[in-house]
Design an enzyme around this catalytic site. Structure first.
Site, PDB file in Angstrom:
ATOM      1  N   SER A 117     -49.839 -14.746   1.015  1.00 46.01           N
ATOM      2  CA  SER A 117     -48.434 -14.584   0.640  1.00 46.01           C
ATOM      3  C   SER A 117     -48.308 -13.373  -0.269  1.00 46.01           C
ATOM      4  CB  SER A 117     -47.928 -15.833  -0.081  1.00 46.01           C
ATOM      5  OG  SER A 117     -48.446 -15.861  -1.393  1.00 46.01           O
ATOM      6  N   LYS A 118     -47.084 -13.108  -0.666  1.00 48.78           N
ATOM      7  CA  LYS A 118     -46.793 -11.953  -1.516  1.00 48.78           C
ATOM      8  C   LYS A 118     -47.622 -11.954  -2.808  1.00 48.78           C
ATOM      9  CE  LYS A 118     -42.606  -9.343  -2.157  1.00 48.78           C
ATOM     10  NZ  LYS A 118     -41.328  -9.140  -1.548  1.00 48.78           N
ATOM     11  N   ARG A 119     -47.923 -13.146  -3.277  1.00 50.84           N
ATOM     12  CA  ARG A 119     -48.730 -13.273  -4.496  1.00 50.84           C
ATOM     13  C   ARG A 119     -50.041 -12.509  -4.405  1.00 50.84           C
ATOM     14  NH1 ARG A 119     -51.158 -18.030  -5.040  1.00 50.84           N
ATOM     15  NH2 ARG A 119     -50.440 -18.633  -2.982  1.00 50.84           N
ATOM     16  N   HIS A 120     -50.551 -12.372  -3.181  1.00 46.36           N
ATOM     17  CA  HIS A 120     -51.852 -11.714  -3.009  1.00 46.36           C
ATOM     18  C   HIS A 120     -51.726 -10.196  -2.927  1.00 46.36           C
ATOM     19  CE1 HIS A 120     -52.566 -15.853  -1.346  1.00 46.36           C
ATOM     20  NE2 HIS A 120     -53.465 -15.757  -2.293  1.00 46.36           N
ATOM     21  N   GLY A 121     -50.576  -9.692  -3.292  1.00 47.78           N
ATOM     22  CA  GLY A 121     -50.410  -8.233  -3.305  1.00 47.78           C
ATOM     23  C   GLY A 121     -49.441  -7.792  -2.229  1.00 47.78           C
TER      24      GLY A 121
END
Ligand code: GLU
Length: 443
Positions: free
Chosen positions: A225-229
């Site tokens: 997800s976006k959390r991973h960059g």
């Protein structure tokens, strides 16, 4: 070999989707095959023209071209209706008004793993008849065989009461008509495959081969997800990654060479790619590794080409000299401006850096450096280096950074910049002196 990429245009192209597209592309290009692009736009509410555009843009950016398409699934409605009617006429499918609630009640009575069978009626949704006995085996090039017992399978709904067909039916009909030989897609579709195999069987057709790619996780083992960059191709692009580095990284992800990452040309990738060597375990998308690989691409790129990319990315022109002296220090195109923008826009404002390096202790070094810069015979990297080394050596207590950091902070306003001699040379004598004088006036 005929393969296809069949995205649903319900959002941006996810990195997992890009990997699916890439693997199909590598298979087609490595085997003199054909890649078909099919836009699965049957979900009319969620499929928008903007999303289709975004997917096509992302494929263009990744330089993944296709040989046939884009074919809109919706445009094939007549063909879907024709074959749906055929299955109804042949008694291989039936209409039923049974609802999800009916299925739930059925399971409550007969057990959760007992397959639901509806009672044929004159109206309602269309369900495919699953044989009561036997099983359907999915032969998967990556995962081996998975056997699905018919007793456990519900009769799948293949069209709604209004006649609109559902994914498992449309996908099989479209792959069949496009003479697809290999279906390569995400593992989330594995449980759909037995239903699709039964559609092929009902149509009396030979199914393609299947390969289900493992899901993409972040380094923490959670779904990407976006959390991973970044989670979409657009985000990678905006973060300044190069399409060729993204392709290289995605190609190696979860396939053979993942740990000892190397730069492989597109030719090498198409030669070496073998879908059967893709690992079964979830692949880990690590933006740090991609950044490392991207940095290698940047360092090995021709300066003119890199300049073109940086200029496209920043929307500025005339960057060549600045790019040349930054090439060793940037991991992405987005790193360029924060590092080298001071060459164009003037020093940044980092009060901490000024406080530390323009204090009374460093003033004398800065004055001497200014003098050396003002008087060096030729204003180039070599002469500046010699002249400033003399300033360092003029005082045995001085370390190189006692001279170079005050200069850097005067030029850039911060403690990060390309090499100091190179930065001076790019700025030129006048501009360099102007910035040094401004710093001395403040110090
Ligand atoms: N349209 C489906 C999706 O985007 C893929 C279908 C397929 O590859 O069979 O998930």
């Amino acid at each position: 070999m005929r393969v296809r990429f069949a995205p649903s245009p319900t959002g941006a192209l996810h990195i997992g989707g890009a990997r699916t597209a890439l693997y199909n592309w590598l298979m087609a290009r490595g085997n003199a095959g054909t890649l078909v692009l099919r836009i699965e736009d049957t979900d009319k509410e969620r499929s928008t023209p903007e999303n289709v555009e975004q997917i096509l843009d992302a494929l263009t950016w990744l330089e993944l071209d296709y040989d046939e398409g884009p074919i809109s699934q919706l445009s094939r409605t007549d063909r879907h209706q024709e074959l749906l009617q055929r299955l109804l006429d042949e008694g291989k499918a039936y209409r039923s008004t049974a609802t999800g609630e009916d299925v739930r009640k059925f399971k409550e009575q007969h057990g959760a793993d007992k397959g639901f069978r509806g009672t044929p009626e004159a109206e309602g949704a269309v369900r495919l008849k699953v044989p009561d006995e036997g099983s359907t085996t999915v032969h998967d090039l990556i995962r081996g065989d998975t056997v699905f017992q018919h007793v456990h399978m519900d009769d799948p709904v293949i069209a709604r009461a209004d006649g609109s067909v559902l994914y498992n039916f449309a996908v099989a009909v479209d792959d069949l008509d496009a003479q697809i030989t290999h279906v390569v897609r995400g593992e989330d579709h594995l449980s759909n495959t037995p239903k699709q195999l039964l559609v092929y069987e009902a149509l009396g057709a030979q199914p393609p081969l299947f390969a289900h790619l493992p899901l993409l996780h972040g380094p923490d083992g959670k779904k990407l997800s976006k959390r991973h960059g970044a989670a979409s191709v657009q985000e990678l692009r905006d973060a300044g990654f190069l399409p060729e580095a993204v392709r290289n990284y995605l190609a190696l992800l979860g396939w053979g060479a993942a740990d000892d990452q190397t730069i492989l040309t597109t030719h090498e990738l198409t030669e070496q790619f073998d879908v059967a060597r893709v690992q079964k375990n979830p692949a880990q998308f690590d933006v740090k590794k991609l950044t490392w690989l991207n940095g290698r691409y940047i360092r090995e790129m021709d300066v003119d080409e890199l300049t073109k990319r940086v200029e496209q990315f920043t929307g500025r022109t005339g960057l060549r000299e600045a790019v040349a002296i930054s090439q060793e220090k940037i991991g992405t195109l987005a790193d360029f401006w924060p590092l080298a923008g001071f060459l164009f826009d003037g020093p940044q404002d980092d009060p901490k850096a000024r406080e530390k390096w323009h204090d009374a202790d460093h003033r004398h070094a800065l004055v001497q450096a200014r003098e050396a810069i003002a008087t060096t015979s030729t204003f180039d990297v070599e002469h500046l280096e010699v002249a400033l080394r003399e300033v360092v050596e003029a005082d045995p207590e001085r370390k190189p950074k006692d001279v170079y950091q005050p200069i850097r902070v005067a030029l850039a306003g911060t403690t990060v910049s390309p090499g100091i001699f190179e930065s001076l040379a790019v700025l030129g004598r006048d501009e360099s002196l102007k910035r040094l004088d401004a710093a001395l006036n403040h110090a």
